[in-house]
Design an enzyme around this catalytic site. Structure first.
Site, PDB file in Angstrom:
ATOM      1  N   ASP A  21       0.896  -1.166   0.000  1.00 32.42           N
ATOM      2  CA  ASP A  21       0.000   0.000   0.000  1.00 32.42           C
ATOM      3  C   ASP A  21       0.929   1.210   0.000  1.00 32.42           C
ATOM      4  OD1 ASP A  21       1.012  -0.462   2.551  1.00 32.42           O
ATOM      5  OD2 ASP A  21      -0.746   0.335   3.576  1.00 32.42           O
ATOM      6  N   HIS A  75       9.271  -0.352   9.454  1.00 31.69           N
ATOM      7  CA  HIS A  75       8.369  -1.510   9.403  1.00 31.69           C
ATOM      8  C   HIS A  75       8.555  -2.335   8.120  1.00 31.69           C
ATOM      9  CE1 HIS A  75       6.116   0.290  12.730  1.00 31.69           C
ATOM     10  NE2 HIS A  75       5.940   1.376  12.031  1.00 31.69           N
TER      11      HIS A  75
HETATM   12 CA    CA Z   1       2.954  -0.404   3.962  1.00 33.85          CA
END
Ligand code: CA
Length: 311
Positions: free
Chosen positions: A11, A238
């Site tokens: 995303d 992340h």
């Molecule tokens: Ca992401």
């Protein structure tokens, strides 16, 4: 040396952008990038991915769009997310637009790639698990042909980051997470348990501007994120950690669990280890609970090398 092919499912916001750059910087072959909603709307994730691949000298990598939302309705990006990743998902930095997505839907590409590449394919998800869940629902055995699945998401031993229970990627589509976690397919979970420990500082990102034009752009993108993600002068890595662990599994110490995701109520989006014996026969999720503390330095080294090469 990494000899597999990556299928990235993203995303594409700021840390996805850093993850793409890390994969390119490592010289990893990228079979394709499938996109979905989360940090941004699906169409924005596709646009950002195409533009970043071009910027990084990899315009030939095919890009695929997934659904616009979890239940047929367009996904609404949260205000908090717009603040952290910028209105356009990449720190409000404008990139020249390049290319178009392929016509094949994202989940179909996941299935095609798994059937074609089989054990050579490593699937890495750094957004919701929506596209992967659709692929599993359509043909689980095809997805099972892939070498491995790694996803950034969830929180097992620490609190969430959008609610006290839930991490953003799982919270944005808990039903998809439940399907994937309960599929029995072997996978590695790179959750907040480990990703929060790896930080990119303002100072380090600032120095990328000395590494040429592309380094300057990434310095600006990452700088925006660092300034808006927290008040610590650094951001968590992340998505880059998930991609790095796909390339180099030794970065993580993992433990096997049977897991699911809670889909409703106050704790929606929480990832939990299942406790009843009949639910625990297949401990298919290896959750990362420790990781190599040197990763942020490694990321800086790989990205600086890439930026200097690109000029
Ligand atoms: Ca992401």
């Amino acid at each position: 040396m990494f000899t597999k092919k990556l299928l990235l499912d993203m995303d594409t916001g700021v840390d996805d952008a850093l993850a793409i750059a890390y994969a390119v910087g490592c010289g990893a072959e990228i079979a394709g990038i499938t996109c979905g909603f989360g940090n941004v709307e699906t169409a924005e994730a596709v646009r950002n991915t195409l533009d970043l691949l071009s910027l990084l000298g990899r315009p030939e990598v095919p890009v695929f769009a997934g659904d616009a939302g979890p239940d047929g309705q367009p996904f609404r990006v949260s205000e908090a997310c717009r603040k952290i990743h910028g209105e356009n998902g990449i720190g409000n930095v404008s990139l020249p637009h390049h290319g178009k997505p392929s016509l094949l839907p994202a989940h179909r590409f996941i299935l095609d790639a798994a059937r074609k590449e089989g054990d050579a394919l490593v699937i890495v998800c750094t957004g919701t698990l929506h596209n992967l869940a659709r692929a599993i629902l359509e043909d689980r055995e095809a997805v099972a042909k892939a070498h491995s699945i790694v996803f950034m998401g969830g929180a097992l031993t620490v609190a969430g980051n959008v609610t006290p229970y839930a991490e953003a990627n799982i919270a944005n589509d808990p039903e998809a997470a439940k399907i994937v976690l309960e599929s029995g397919l072997p996978m590695t979970m790179v959750g907040l348990d480990v990703t929060l420990k790896h930080r990119l500082t303002r100072e380090t990102a600032g120095r990328w501007a000395d590494c040429g034009h592309v380094g300057g752009i990434f310095s600006e993108i990452a700088g925006y994120y660092i300034d808006n993600e927290s008040d610590r002068g650094s951001c968590a890595l992340h998505d880059p950690l998930a991609v790095a662990a796909a390339i180099e599994p030794g970065l993580l110490v993992t433990h096997p669990f049977a897991m699911t995701a809670i889909t409703d109520g106050e704790a929606a989006g929480r990832t939990v280890a299942r406790s009843y014996p009949e639910e625990c026969r297949v401990k298919n999720v290896r959750a990362a609970l420790e990781s190599d503390p040197g990763f942020s330095g490694r990321l800086d080294q790989v990205l600086r090398g890439l930026f200097k090469t690109l000029g």
